[in-house]
Design a protein around this motif. Sequence first.
Motif, PDB file in Angstrom:
ATOM      1  N   THR A  35      -8.647 -19.060  21.175  1.00  0.00           N
ATOM      2  CA  THR A  35      -9.742 -19.512  20.294  1.00  0.00           C
ATOM      3  C   THR A  35      -9.443 -19.175  18.833  1.00  0.00           C
ATOM      4  N   ILE A  36      -8.192 -19.321  18.426  1.00  0.00           N
ATOM      5  CA  ILE A  36      -7.868 -19.103  17.011  1.00  0.00           C
ATOM      6  C   ILE A  36      -8.522 -20.212  16.199  1.00  0.00           C
ATOM      7  N   GLY A  63      -3.259 -17.234   5.075  1.00  0.00           N
ATOM      8  CA  GLY A  63      -2.367 -16.203   4.550  1.00  0.00           C
ATOM      9  C   GLY A  63      -2.121 -15.135   5.605  1.00  0.00           C
ATOM     10  N   PRO A  64      -2.407 -13.867   5.277  1.00  0.00           N
ATOM     11  CA  PRO A  64      -2.151 -12.794   6.248  1.00  0.00           C
ATOM     12  C   PRO A  64      -3.301 -12.570   7.226  1.00  0.00           C
ATOM     13  N   LEU A  65      -4.349 -13.418   7.162  1.00  0.00           N
ATOM     14  CA  LEU A  65      -5.540 -13.207   7.997  1.00  0.00           C
ATOM     15  C   LEU A  65      -5.688 -14.326   9.022  1.00  0.00           C
ATOM     16  N   MET A  66      -6.322 -13.982  10.133  1.00  0.00           N
ATOM     17  CA  MET A  66      -6.553 -14.957  11.204  1.00  0.00           C
ATOM     18  C   MET A  66      -7.916 -14.675  11.817  1.00  0.00           C
ATOM     19  N   LEU A  67      -8.661 -15.744  12.130  1.00  0.00           N
ATOM     20  CA  LEU A  67      -9.996 -15.612  12.716  1.00  0.00           C
ATOM     21  C   LEU A  67      -9.932 -16.049  14.174  1.00  0.00           C
ATOM     22  N   VAL A  68     -10.389 -15.159  15.075  1.00  0.00           N
ATOM     23  CA  VAL A  68     -10.420 -15.464  16.511  1.00  0.00           C
ATOM     24  C   VAL A  68     -11.880 -15.432  16.955  1.00  0.00           C
ATOM     25  N   ASN A  82     -20.380 -10.665  15.401  1.00  0.00           N
ATOM     26  CA  ASN A  82     -20.952 -11.567  16.404  1.00  0.00           C
ATOM     27  C   ASN A  82     -19.894 -12.238  17.278  1.00  0.00           C
ATOM     28  N   GLY A  83     -18.986 -11.450  17.797  1.00  0.00           N
ATOM     29  CA  GLY A  83     -17.973 -11.999  18.694  1.00  0.00           C
ATOM     30  C   GLY A  83     -16.802 -12.665  18.005  1.00  0.00           C
ATOM     31  N   ASN A  84     -16.781 -12.628  16.679  1.00  0.00           N
ATOM     32  CA  ASN A  84     -15.642 -13.174  15.933  1.00  0.00           C
ATOM     33  C   ASN A  84     -14.813 -12.014  15.386  1.00  0.00           C
ATOM     34  N   ALA A  85     -13.521 -12.092  15.589  1.00  0.00           N
ATOM     35  CA  ALA A  85     -12.623 -11.022  15.129  1.00  0.00           C
ATOM     36  C   ALA A  85     -11.748 -11.546  13.986  1.00  0.00           C
ATOM     37  N   LEU A  86     -11.808 -10.847  12.853  1.00  0.00           N
ATOM     38  CA  LEU A  86     -10.904 -11.141  11.743  1.00  0.00           C
ATOM     39  C   LEU A  86      -9.730 -10.174  11.857  1.00  0.00           C
ATOM     40  N   VAL A  87      -8.516 -10.705  12.010  1.00  0.00           N
ATOM     41  CA  VAL A  87      -7.354  -9.840  12.227  1.00  0.00           C
ATOM     42  C   VAL A  87      -6.344 -10.024  11.098  1.00  0.00           C
ATOM     43  N   GLN A  88      -5.609  -8.959  10.847  1.00  0.00           N
ATOM     44  CA  GLN A  88      -4.547  -8.938   9.835  1.00  0.00           C
ATOM     45  C   GLN A  88      -3.210  -9.041  10.550  1.00  0.00           C
ATOM     46  N   LEU A  89      -2.352  -9.960  10.111  1.00  0.00           N
ATOM     47  CA  LEU A  89      -1.045 -10.162  10.731  1.00  0.00           C
ATOM     48  C   LEU A  89      -0.038  -9.159  10.175  1.00  0.00           C
ATOM     49  N   PHE A  90       0.809  -8.613  11.050  1.00  0.00           N
ATOM     50  CA  PHE A  90       1.884  -7.743  10.594  1.00  0.00           C
ATOM     51  C   PHE A  90       3.082  -8.555  10.106  1.00  0.00           C
ATOM     52  N   GLU A  91       3.339  -9.685  10.749  1.00  0.00           N
ATOM     53  CA  GLU A  91       4.412 -10.565  10.303  1.00  0.00           C
ATOM     54  C   GLU A  91       3.793 -11.790   9.659  1.00  0.00           C
ATOM     55  N   ASN A  92       4.625 -12.766   9.266  1.00  0.00           N
ATOM     56  CA  ASN A  92       4.073 -13.954   8.594  1.00  0.00           C
ATOM     57  C   ASN A  92       3.388 -14.868   9.614  1.00  0.00           C
ATOM     58  N   ALA A 131      -7.929 -10.359   0.218  1.00  0.00           N
ATOM     59  CA  ALA A 131      -7.823 -11.361   1.284  1.00  0.00           C
ATOM     60  C   ALA A 131      -9.089 -11.378   2.139  1.00  0.00           C
ATOM     61  N   ARG A 132      -9.737 -10.209   2.268  1.00  0.00           N
ATOM     62  CA  ARG A 132     -10.976 -10.115   3.046  1.00  0.00           C
ATOM     63  C   ARG A 132     -12.200 -10.512   2.227  1.00  0.00           C
ATOM     64  N   LYS A 133     -11.972 -10.837   0.942  1.00  0.00           N
ATOM     65  CA  LYS A 133     -13.055 -11.246   0.025  1.00  0.00           C
ATOM     66  C   LYS A 133     -14.110 -10.151  -0.149  1.00  0.00           C
ATOM     67  N   GLU A 134     -13.642  -8.888  -0.186  1.00  0.00           N
ATOM     68  CA  GLU A 134     -14.556  -7.779  -0.427  1.00  0.00           C
ATOM     69  C   GLU A 134     -14.909  -7.699  -1.906  1.00  0.00           C
ATOM     70  N   VAL A 135     -16.059  -7.102  -2.198  1.00  0.00           N
ATOM     71  CA  VAL A 135     -16.474  -6.932  -3.595  1.00  0.00           C
ATOM     72  C   VAL A 135     -15.527  -5.928  -4.259  1.00  0.00           C
ATOM     73  N   PRO A 136     -14.847  -6.307  -5.341  1.00  0.00           N
ATOM     74  CA  PRO A 136     -13.876  -5.390  -5.955  1.00  0.00           C
ATOM     75  C   PRO A 136     -14.545  -4.296  -6.776  1.00  0.00           C
ATOM     76  N   GLY A 137     -13.841  -3.157  -6.909  1.00  0.00           N
ATOM     77  CA  GLY A 137     -14.292  -2.068  -7.769  1.00  0.00           C
ATOM     78  C   GLY A 137     -13.504  -2.075  -9.070  1.00  0.00           C
ATOM     79  N   ARG A 138     -13.212  -0.894  -9.611  1.00  0.00           N
ATOM     80  CA  ARG A 138     -12.481  -0.784 -10.881  1.00  0.00           C
ATOM     81  C   ARG A 138     -11.120  -1.450 -10.787  1.00  0.00           C
ATOM     82  N   ARG A 139     -10.789  -2.271 -11.775  1.00  0.00           N
ATOM     83  CA  ARG A 139      -9.496  -2.965 -11.871  1.00  0.00           C
ATOM     84  C   ARG A 139      -9.161  -3.769 -10.620  1.00  0.00           C
TER      85      ARG A 139
END
Length: 350
Positions: free
Chosen positions: A7-8, A13-18, A49-59, A263-271
């Motif tokens: 169910t990909i 980029g380096p992220l994948m949603l399952v 909610n049953g969706n997993a965001l995963v980070q790839l180690f390779e390309n 890549a996770r679209k988190e709110v950035p902090g300083r710089r």
Amino acid sequence: MPKEYRTIQEVAGPLMLVRGVEDVAYDELGEIELANGERRRCKVLEIDNGNALVQLFENSTGISLESSKVRFLGRSMELGVSEDMLSRVFDGLGRPIDGGPEILPDERRDVNGLPMNPAARAYPEEFIQTGVSAIDGLNTLVRGQKLPIFSASGLPHSNLAAQIARQAKVVGTDEPFAVVFAAMGITFEESNYFVQSFKETGAIDRTVLFINLANDPAVERIATPKMALTTAEYLAFEKNMHVLVILTDITNYADALREVSAARKEVPGRRGYPGYMYTDLACMYERAGRQKGKGGSITMIPILTMPEDDKTHPIPDLTGYITEGQIILSRELYQKGIEPPIDVLPSLSV
């Protein structure tokens, strides 16, 4: 047998949603099987909610939304540790890259570890001789201390790191001493310099090297210091060795944190760095020290290059809050031919 998911939903980029996963936890390792049978590794960054965001180690090249399968392994990242790791060279994920055999581990440890309980800490006292007079005479390094080196682009911090790793010893004792050296985001030339430098002087025999190159994935760069500290904890608190951990370059590590956060679209902090960078650095630095009732110790020298030579940049600024002083390298002294160019006046060891 772990359950397989086909169910990909998306690869970016380096992220994948399952989608539609069950009983999967944060930081859990996963395995992606491509249509041709090739397997790649990933790590869970987020569950919603049953969706997993995963980070790839390779390309992500070759991953098909229709035919690729994902299985989650039910454990977080682990490292097999053993005394046989001494004199060996590993990549950022703990795999041997020196042509030697695989390590037969005495045990497997979660690389995330835990910061040391303040109540269990013993006070740092014993002097470590680095062979660098500006450190030994004016900014002494002692067992269990966290003493960072603040450098800048173009200064010889790599030479200083290798020199300390080669020369460091505790005077007047024959207690076992080891060095765990972790390099993050370095070039192949720098990697070759470190390995050859240790081999030529024989220091490799008491050293464990973890090498993460600049073209390796950012998620591997984040794992590299955790691998090094897990090894150090085993040698120090299971084998009663006194371990010096040298981490270079913390700036590359923090940039990898920022890359993954963006890549996770988190709110950035300083710089643009993530708001949890202070917590992340503290969790890493606080794994060093001495424990009451344990014979071994972990002493840490993190090395970081200050962007634009700016001590108020978030990376040196946050590091200074957590650690016990700093050794500052001076561009002016380096241009005068003084090596190592340690500026003793703003440097401090407490």
